[in-house]
Design an enzyme around this catalytic site. Structure first.
Site, PDB file in Angstrom:
ATOM      1  N   HIS A 165       0.849  -1.187   0.000  1.00  0.00           N
ATOM      2  CA  HIS A 165       0.000   0.000   0.000  1.00  0.00           C
ATOM      3  C   HIS A 165       0.887   1.239   0.000  1.00  0.00           C
ATOM      4  O   HIS A 165       1.574   1.508   0.988  1.00  0.00           O
ATOM      5  CB  HIS A 165      -0.901   0.024   1.232  1.00  0.00           C
ATOM      6  CG  HIS A 165      -1.895  -1.095   1.283  1.00  0.00           C
ATOM      7  ND1 HIS A 165      -1.529  -2.401   1.538  1.00  0.00           N
ATOM      8  CD2 HIS A 165      -3.244  -1.099   1.118  1.00  0.00           C
ATOM      9  CE1 HIS A 165      -2.617  -3.167   1.523  1.00  0.00           C
ATOM     10  NE2 HIS A 165      -3.657  -2.408   1.273  1.00  0.00           N
ATOM     11  N   HIS A 225      -4.802   3.440  -3.656  1.00  0.00           N
ATOM     12  CA  HIS A 225      -4.869   2.938  -2.278  1.00  0.00           C
ATOM     13  C   HIS A 225      -3.876   1.806  -2.036  1.00  0.00           C
ATOM     14  O   HIS A 225      -3.152   1.796  -1.030  1.00  0.00           O
ATOM     15  CB  HIS A 225      -6.292   2.462  -1.966  1.00  0.00           C
ATOM     16  CG  HIS A 225      -6.454   1.861  -0.606  1.00  0.00           C
ATOM     17  ND1 HIS A 225      -6.298   0.508  -0.357  1.00  0.00           N
ATOM     18  CD2 HIS A 225      -6.762   2.421   0.584  1.00  0.00           C
ATOM     19  CE1 HIS A 225      -6.505   0.270   0.931  1.00  0.00           C
ATOM     20  NE2 HIS A 225      -6.789   1.405   1.522  1.00  0.00           N
ATOM     21  N   GLU A 273     -17.140  -5.439  25.141  1.00  0.00           N
ATOM     22  CA  GLU A 273     -16.298  -6.630  25.209  1.00  0.00           C
ATOM     23  C   GLU A 273     -15.082  -6.555  24.295  1.00  0.00           C
ATOM     24  O   GLU A 273     -13.955  -6.863  24.718  1.00  0.00           O
ATOM     25  CB  GLU A 273     -17.124  -7.885  24.878  1.00  0.00           C
ATOM     26  CG  GLU A 273     -18.152  -8.259  25.918  1.00  0.00           C
ATOM     27  CD  GLU A 273     -19.489  -7.561  25.730  1.00  0.00           C
ATOM     28  OE1 GLU A 273     -20.420  -7.842  26.511  1.00  0.00           O
ATOM     29  OE2 GLU A 273     -19.604  -6.737  24.782  1.00  0.00           O
ATOM     30  N   HIS A 302     -27.356 -16.961  25.441  1.00  0.00           N
ATOM     31  CA  HIS A 302     -26.329 -16.814  26.466  1.00  0.00           C
ATOM     32  C   HIS A 302     -25.669 -18.149  26.835  1.00  0.00           C
ATOM     33  O   HIS A 302     -24.825 -18.190  27.731  1.00  0.00           O
ATOM     34  CB  HIS A 302     -26.936 -16.179  27.719  1.00  0.00           C
ATOM     35  CG  HIS A 302     -27.170 -14.713  27.599  1.00  0.00           C
ATOM     36  ND1 HIS A 302     -27.929 -14.161  26.601  1.00  0.00           N
ATOM     37  CD2 HIS A 302     -26.726 -13.679  28.360  1.00  0.00           C
ATOM     38  CE1 HIS A 302     -27.961 -12.844  26.747  1.00  0.00           C
ATOM     39  NE2 HIS A 302     -27.230 -12.526  27.803  1.00  0.00           N
TER      40      HIS A 302
END
Length: 665
Positions: free
Chosen positions: A27, A261, A406, A468
């Site tokens: 890149h 890019h 999280e 869960h």
């Protein structure tokens, strides 16, 4: 802009073109646009000693947009880090010091492995937290022995990733004023203009999160960049985001477009850029002598900064000898892990509860732990009791309110660990490891020993239901290279999990714990558990086992009950506790054979989760007792009854597979 500044920036740009063209991969767009900001930061502000890249009180630099790695490599080369032109010519090649994205253990001077967008930014928040925590604990009036900044170069893509939102919010909440982020705002993504996916006011968003925000209108204006960085360093109680408006692929005929890019360009285009930068008549990888000389003041500054710091620490040692000794132990990682084998924890209890007791027994003797839970501390038992929670007024507490973040929690813990001197740890339900997986993987790649505590490890979560109740998560984590997964059966094996996690220096550990009370088993053994698997119970009266039952965690008692039933029928079975596949595989072949002898092929595994994977230990014709479906919302006892997860069922499965005992004539 001084002529030497301009020449150096164009040298960096030309090195980028040459490296990408030589590798036929990479890149170049981002480094071409960000060369001025990178140069300004390193040449005039960054406090590092290239001759001693691990100096503890150095500033940390994070290239969050890691695909633009040639920005970092060119700066390291020119400023005298242990990187050579031969290394630059090996850009993106096998075993080189210049991999496609920066890797912390491959290149001295790289502070973080970056690449997955947003994670570099997020780990930098962890670096800043570590600096603030250590400074608050050890600094004394006139003795700022911990005093450094964390600088980040991020791109538009970093700020589209949700992880940047999670961690920027917490950084603002904590007022981490020594965190400075330079935003490469080139307004282009890989597939098109940024406006195709994002038209928000990024600066306003960060201001809403309690950040100081600045803007550089022209990313090629070195004076404007310098003023912005200097202003950022004056922020007293907020992290700073500097939006630097750049042009991707600056100097190319394709500048400002996605076409520049990534990937190499035609040789005609490469020659055009070299000419734009004033290197048309120079060979590839050319560095003018004056550019090398121009970086000497940075090197000298870094050497003086480190020498001054060492003098400060020497005087600090005289006036605060106890604090100095402890800080030295922190920095060198010399604090010994306390002997947990003698830690008395007794009675039937959930392993999450046992883990909390172990954690709180460890901290007074090993106060390097910093972390907490994603808003589940009381449930995960990951709070260090009688200690402060970190805030924007006091950073010395080891507990962090991560909030319901999280992924952010995991990346921040990685940053805390990578900073040095501390060990980051986290806590949440096992099912939410999915949110954290990319950060756990990054820790494993970086060989970073972050500790991930996961509770509520099976369908015995019960009435919270299938969303869960983890099913496939244990196997998913076990599939990850260089991650130690440890599922203990009782407090003895939980002690083993923490002991392993704290002593490990080259791999993260996932400690898997249950919610429901389990019995304290009389025959579990901490030191044997650290081998990953061991014989928990052999047949009575010295009988030779004809079969093996392998179990983990809360299912170990069920295995013992099934063993007893089979023994009543004359079937001699060995029970093996296997809390960690990874640790078991590290053992010598002789040990593994002693636990799972090849001649005993009647094998069964018992684990309340996905069974895929257990074939490697029980064989293709072995019995795998588990659960390969999503759960139900009901009391745990009703779920276990529904799926018949009992010792009776284990006995029936074993007999159906391997037959009853042979009665001697």
């Amino acid at each position: 802009m001084k002529n030497l500044d301009k020449l150096t920036i164009n040298t960096m740009r030309t090195l980028t073109v040459d490296a990408v063209q030589h590798a036929h991969h990479g890149h170049m767009g981002m480094p071409l646009g960000t060369a001025p900001m990178g140069y300004a930061l390193w040449r005039y502000f960054l406090k590092v000693n290239p001759k001693d890249p691990e100096w503890f009180n150095r500033d940390r630099f994070v290239l969050s947009a890691g695909h633009g790695s040639m920005l970092l490599y060119s700066l390291m080369l020119l400023s005298g880090f242990p990187l050579t032109m031969a290394d630059i010519k090996q850009f993106r090649q096998l075993n080189s010091k210049t991999p496609g994205h920066p890797e912390v253990h491959k290149t001295r001077g790289v502070d973080l492995s970056t690449g997955p967008l947003g994670q570099g930014f997020a780990m930098a928040v962890g670096l800043a937290i570590a600096e603030a925590h250590l400074a608050d604990r050890f600094n004394r009036p006139n003795f700022p022995v911990i005093d450094h900044y964390t600088y980040v170069v991020s791109g538009d893509g970093d700020f589209e990733e949700g992880i940047s939102q999670e961690t920027a919010s917490l950084a603002g909440q904590l007022g981490l004023n020594k965190l400075i982020v330079l935003w490469d705002a080139n307004h282009v993504t890989s597939d098109g203009p940024l406006t195709a996916s994002n038209t928000e006011d990024g600066l306003a968003r960060f201001r809403a999160m309690n950040w100081n925000t600045l803007e550089v209108k022209d990313g090629n204006d070195l004076h404007e960049i310098n003023l912005a960085i200097a202003a950022a360093k004056r922020s007293a109680n907020k992290p700073t985001l500097i939006k630097v408006n750049t042009v991707i692929g600056y100097g190319s005929t394709m500048q400002g477009t996605p076409a520049i890019h990534s990937d190499p360009v035609s040789e005609q285009e490469a020659d055009h850029m070299r000419a734009m930068f004033g290197f048309a008549d120079k060979p590839a990888f050319y560095i003018p002598d004056e550019v090398t000389e121009g970086f000497k003041p940075m090197i000298e500054r870094g050497q003086k900064d480190e020498a001054s710091w060492k003098l400060l620490v020497a005087e600090y040692n005289k006036q605060y000898p106890e604090e100095a000794a402890e800080l030295t132990d922190f920095i060198r990682g010399k604090l010994a892990v306390p002997d947990l084998n003698d830690l008395e924890i007794h009675g039937d209890m959930a392993t999450r509860q046992a883990s909390g007791k172990v954690l709180n027994a460890i901290y007074p003797k090993l106060p390097i732990l910093v972390g907490g839970s994603a808003d589940l501390g009381t449930s995960n038992k990951t709070t260090i009791m009688d200690q402060y929670f970190m805030s924007n007024r006091r950073y010395s507490g080891p507990n962090i309110y991560f909030g319901v973040r999280e992924f952010g929690m995991a990346t921040i813990a990685n940053g805390i660990t990578l900073h040095g001197g501390l060990r980051g740890y986290t806590g949440t339900f096992l099912v939410f490891s999915d949110y954290m997986r990319s950060a756990i993987r990054q820790a494993a790649i970086m060989e970073t020993p972050t500790i991930f505590v996961f509770t509520h490890d099976s369908v015995q979560v019960g009435q919270d239901g299938p969303t869960h109740q983890p099913i496939e998560h244990l196997m998913s984590l076990r599939a990850m290279p260089n991650l130690i997964v440890f599922r203990g059966a009782d407090q003895t094996e939980v002690k083993a999990a923490w002991d392993i996690a704290l002593k490990n220096k080259t791999a993260p550990t996932a400690i898997i714990l249950n919610r429901q009370p389990v019995p304290e088993l009389s025959r579990t053994d901490m030191k044997k558990a650290e081998k990953g698997a061991y014989v928990l119970s052999d047949p009575k009266d010295g009988q030779t086992p004809t079969g093996i039952i392998i179990a983990t965690g809360s299912e170990l008692q069920l295995a013992l009950d099934a063993q007893a039933q089979l023994a009543d029928e004359g079937i001699a079975v060995r029970v093996v506790s296997m809390p960690s596949w990874e640790l078991f595989e590290q053992q010598p072949d002789e040990y593994k054979e002693s636990i799972l002898p090849d001649e005993i092929q009647n094998r069964m595994s018992i684990e309340l989760g996905a069974t895929t994977g257990w074939q490697q230990y029980v064989g293709m014709h072995g019995v795998r007792m588990g659960y390969d479906h999503f759960g139900e919302s009901a009391p745990a006892k009703d779920i276990l009854r529904m799926i018949d997860f009992t010792a009776d069922h284990a006995r029936n499965l074993y007999v159906a597979a391997f037959g009853p005992a042979k009665v001697p004539l």
